[in-house]
Structure formats: structure tokens, C-alpha cells
Write an enzyme that holds these catalytic residues in place. Structure first.
Site, PDB file in Angstrom:
ATOM      1  N   GLU A 265       0.840  -1.207   0.000  1.00 17.83           N
ATOM      2  CA  GLU A 265       0.000   0.000   0.000  1.00 17.83           C
ATOM      3  C   GLU A 265       0.870   1.250   0.000  1.00 17.83           C
ATOM      4  OE1 GLU A 265      -2.893  -0.031   3.121  1.00 17.83           O
ATOM      5  OE2 GLU A 265      -3.878  -1.837   2.384  1.00 17.83           O
ATOM      6  N   HIS A 284      -7.973   2.179   1.345  1.00 18.34           N
ATOM      7  CA  HIS A 284      -7.987   1.871   2.781  1.00 18.34           C
ATOM      8  C   HIS A 284      -8.939   2.817   3.528  1.00 18.34           C
ATOM      9  CE1 HIS A 284      -5.294  -0.451   5.757  1.00 18.34           C
ATOM     10  NE2 HIS A 284      -6.461  -0.222   6.320  1.00 18.34           N
TER      11      HIS A 284
END
Length: 531
Positions: A265, A284
Site C-alpha cells: 500500500e 484503505h
């Protein structure tokens, strides 16, 4: 005395800041854009640090925080905090495990609905190309479909309630969820992961990231899925083999997937999944609601304030709720309890209904609550990963439907003090007991048989036929596979009957050694316990 100083290094809600500032008892600095080198230079001035996910409290920062007493993480995950380094420094690390439960469950459910009706794709078509066409975005209804939920913790439970309200049939896979708890949640408990995936029209993951759950959605399991399967992951990156999923999505082996979390990420610009039309991605956002941000901000502020002003500890991930004086007395028992719990969890069937903790002898005279919590934390570690600690272990056990009973006896054993655990489930019961020889912890009973083993490192448990030469055979095999035996304990009920052999090893035995042992008809069973 000077006021304790707090540095808020990441944004939290205004109400959280107000909680810290209330009464003027704390010196609060809010600097949410502080850079890593600047933080390192000033952290030595502060008693507490409040972070979210941006700021990294690594070992060098913790070492520089010579006055630090508390690190508060506004959120569940503590990946950005070096907990081992903090523990060694005596710094309490707290998180806020409950604040974003509803937010994450609702986001995951929204992704499932978006997958079902192709909402993001249709929106992009209308807005981006000015096209008004419905045929490419033919969807499916949720009502009557089969949903598989992997992990029935707080978020999985909330997801299930919403799915049932939409008329879905809900299957649940959770190795640690009891049958009675599943019935109360109105979900169908499925024993094996390989059994639940072929039945699912939709699948949502809510499992912790552990060695056991890594790539649990594998290429082999995807090959068994329906072509109509749609997968949602708002839990942790790494639960899905993303390369295998990409192949399944590209070839339409399955219908679609929605991600809020990724192994890396943010995913790189050339991440192939981003180019697939049947994939939905969000950055997220599970906890990104005003309510969740408010809740975790208030929660972390209240916890940090209580720890600094009154010594009260809530939601600590690295210590129990006891003061320093009590810890000096209970410390060895707490450490033994956690080891016994972790030991028993690897012996017992994963789906246990009850855990009984029996304290014998001198232990009767002390408050055993922290010891019980440490036993639970060890016993549930594999179920909850890093999220289970001494504070939330009882609630975690209750959510799984694990019944905890505690009993005490002042006498009736050959040991001056003894902690005995018994886990009961569908597969029967297993028991374990430990005590101290002086200051040294020992496991002294396994399933009622007397043994002596150190509760540390690698422990290998064998049930074997008691015959001449079996010990030599075992030792020869371990030597052949270059595994050193540090100590050995033998226990038998009668000559020539079943015997229990317990070994402390210097390394984990390989699968080849275990298989070779099991080919011997005189060896009935074997287990590896890693502490």
C-alpha cells in the site's frame, strides 16, 4: 510538578484534543504535519505520543523518547509502532480496537453491493463517456444468495447481521467460533475452508494477518469457486494470493473482487489489478467516516489521559491492567500463564467450547485476574493475531463463544502451587499444568500425565508404545535430521502400555522428520508446539 507533556503527531478529532486538554492538567502540543527527523529531535521532551498510521514509532524514535511513558494509536493496527522496543523501554502501547467496527463493516458491505450492481463502473461510464447504457452493467441481487464470511470477530459479526437483513444465506468459517455462538448469530458454521468457498456467491474476509491466514485464498481454492463468486477484502493485505486472483478475474474464472487493503500500500501505478473492469478499489477507507474518526480520537485521548494522570491502563497491547507493585509479584505467573495458554492452544482442537483454569495452592492467595487474562491472550493468539492482548482477551473469547471458568483449590496436589488448564471441544479435552521449581517455570502435567519440560522454544510431544529401544530410535531419527534434543521427559501409566515422550528441541523439526517418525507403528501421535 511539571505537567505531563503530550505530542499529537497525527490528526485526531477535535473532541479528542478537548479530552486531552480538559482541566489544564496536561501540556498538549498538536503538530500533525511534523516530519520524521523533526519528531526524532523533539520526542525526548514528551511523556506521551499520539499517532494514527502516518507517524512511525520505530526503535530509534522510541530510544530517543527518554521520557515516553505512553504511545496511543488512534486505530486498531499497531504496525507502525515497534511494540517490542516500547516494551523493553517500559512504554505502554495502547490502541482503540472498537472505534471503527461499524465503519469498516459498512464499508465492506458497500463494496459488496457495488460489486453486485456494478455501481462504480456505471457511474464512470455516465460521467466519463456520457454513455447511457444499462446492458453492460447487468447486476445480481443479494437476496437469496449465499455469503461466506471468513472470520467472525466484531466486524464479521456486524457484516453478518446486515447480510441476514438483506435475505442472504450466511455461512461462516472461523476455526475458533463455537457452534453455540454461531447458532446465536443465525449463521451456518462450516468446518473447513475448502468446503465453504465452492458454495459462495459472495465472500468477505475479516481475518487477522498471521502465518496461518497468509494467502488463505489461494490459486487452488479459487479453482474450486463458482464463476459467480465476488470477493470483498477490507481486512488485511496478504490474505489473498493477489497474483492468483488476478488470473481468475482476468479470465472471468470468478465474477469480481473489491479491495480496500493490499499487500503493498499504496499499490504501484502498474499494479495489474487496477486495469481490470471487474475490480473495485478503495484507498484503505474502512475507518474513514466522521463517526469512526470521532470515536477513535476520543477513545485514545481518554486512555492516554487516564494512564498519565491516574495510572489506569486500558487497551494496552503490551501489558496487563496492574500497577508496578502488583506486577513484581504477579510477573512470573503472568509470563507462565501466557506460555501455558499458547502451549495448550497448539495441543487443543481449534474449535473449543470451554476453557477451565484451576489454581492450586499458594496461587489461591493472590488476585489471579491478570494471570487468567494472560492465559487467554496466549490461548487466543492464533485466533486473533496481534489484536489479542491482556485487556481485550476476555471480550475476544466471549465473541467466539468460548466459555471461561475459573476454580481454586488450596490443597489436593503434590505441588505447592499449580496452574492447570483444560480445554474442551468437539474433539474431546486436553489439559496442561505448570508450576515453578524455585524461580524456573516448568510444565509438569500433560493430559494428567506427569512430565517435566521447559515452556519455551520448541517442544515436541510424542505418544508411543513403551518398549525397549524406542527412545534410542527416536534419538537416532532426530540426530539423522540434525535436530538437537535439549531435554527429554518420559511418562508412562504401565509397563508396555502407552507412553508420553516430551522433548525440548533446539530447532523446529522438518516435515520429513515428522513423516518418518509417523511411519513407525510404535508411534501413535506427534505434535510440535512452538513457544
Amino acid at each position: 510538578m511539571p505537567k505531563p507533556k503530550i505530542l499529537v503527531a497525527d490528526p485526531i478529532s477535535e473532541r479528542g484534543i478537548s479530552e486531552l486538554q480538559e482541566g489544564g492538567l496536561l501540556d498538549v502540543t498538536v503538530q500533525t504535519d511534523i516530519k520524521a527527523d523533526e519528531l526524532l529531535a523533539v520526542i525526548g521532551e514528551y511523556d506521551a505520543l499520539v499517532v494514527r498510521s502516518r507517524t512511525k514509532a520505530r526503535a530509534d524514535l522510541i530510544a530517543a523518547g527518554t521520557k515516553l511513558r505512553v504511545i496511543g494509536r488512534a486505530g486498531v493496527g499497531t504496525d507502525n509502532v515497534d511494540i517490542d522496543a516500547a516494551t523493553k523501554r517500559g512504554i505502554i502501547v495502547m490502541n482503540t480496537p472498537a472505534g471503527n467496527t461499524i465503519s469498516t463493516a459498512e464499508h465492506a458491505f458497500s463494496l459488496m453491493m457495488s460489486l453486485a450492481r456494478n455501481i462504480p463502473q456505471a457511474d464512470a461510464c455516465v460521467k466519463g463517456g456520457g454513455k447511457w447504457e444499462a446492458k453492460p452493467f447487468l447486476g445480481v441481487e443479494l437476496c437469496g444468495k449465499t455469503l461466506a464470511i471468513l472470520g467472525m470477530g466484531r466486524i464479521g459479526t456486524e457484516f453478518a447481521r446486515r447480510a441476514i437483513a438483506f435475505g442472504m444465506r450466511v455461512l461462516a468459517y472461523d476455526p475458533y467460533l463455537s457452534a453455540s455462538r454461531a447458532r446465536s448469530l443465525q449463521v451456518e458454521l462450516v468446518e473447513r475452508l475448502d468446503e465453504i468457498i465452492p458454495q459462495a456467491d459472495f465472500l468477505t474476509l475479516h481475518m487477522p494477518a498471521t502465518a496461518e491466514t497468509k494467502h488463505m485464498i489461494s490459486r487452488e481454492r479459487l479453482a474450486k469457486a463458482k464463476k459467480e463468486l465476488r470477493i470483498v477484502n477490507c481486512a488485511r493485505g496478504g490474505l489473498i494470493d493477489e497474483e492468483a486472483l488476478y488470473d481468475a478475474l482476468k479470465t472471468r474464472r470468478i465474477a469480481g473482487a473489491a479491495f480496500d487493503v493490499f499487500e503493498v500500500e499504496p499499490p504501484p501505478a502498474d499494479y495489474p489489478m487496477l486495469a481490470l473492469p471487474n475490480v473495485i478499489c478503495t484507498p484503505h477507507l474502512g475507518a474513514s467516516t466522521a463517526e469512526a474518526q470521532e470515536n477513535v480520537g476520543i477513545e485514545v485521548a481518554q486512555q492516554v489521559r487516564a494512564a498519565l494522570l491516574s495510572g489506569e491502563i486500558r487497551n494496552a497491547v503490551n501489558m496487563p491492567n496492574v500497577d508496578a507493585k502488583t506486577m513484581a509479584i504477579l510477573g512470573p505467573h503472568i509470563r507462565l500463564g501466557e506460555k501455558l495458554g499458547l502451549f495448550l492452544s497448539q495441543m487443543a482442537a481449534k474449535r473449543c467450547d470451554s476453557l477451565n483454569i484451576n489454581y492450586h495452592g499458594k496461587t489461591y492467595e493472590i488476585d489471579t485476574t491478570p494471570i487468567t487474562r494472560s492465559i487467554l491472550a496466549g490461548f487466543l493468539r492464533q485466533a486473533g493475531g496481534g489484536e489479542v492482548n491482556l485487556v481485550n482477551a476476555p471480550a475476544f473469547a466471549a465473541n467466539l463463544g468460548l466459555k471461561i471458568t475459573e476454580s481454586r483449590e488450596t490443597n489436593g496436589t503434590e505441588f505447592s502451587e499449580l496452574i492447570e488448564l483444560t480445554a474442551t471441544g468437539e474433539g474431546g479435552w486436553v489439559s496442561l499444568a505448570g508450576t515453578f521449581f524455585g524461580s524456573n517455570a516448568r510444565v509438569v502435567k500433560i493430559n494428567g500425565r506427569h512430565v517435566e519440560a521447559k515452556p519455551e522454544g520448541v517442544v515436541f510431544i510424542l505418544e508411543n508404545h513403551d518398549r525397549p529401544g524406542i527412545v534410542g530410535h527416536i534419538g537416532t531419527l532426530f540426530g539423522k535430521h540434525n535436530v538437537n534434543i535439549a531435554s527429554m521427559s518420559l511418562s508412562r501409566t504401565e509397563e508396555g502400555g502407552r507412553a508420553l515422550t516430551v522433548l525440548n528441541l533446539d530447532s523446529v523439526p522438518g516435515e520429513d522428520l515428522v513423516r518418518e517418525l509417523q511411519t513407525n507403528p510404535d508411534i501413535y501421535s506427534s505434535q510440535v508446539v512452538v513457544l
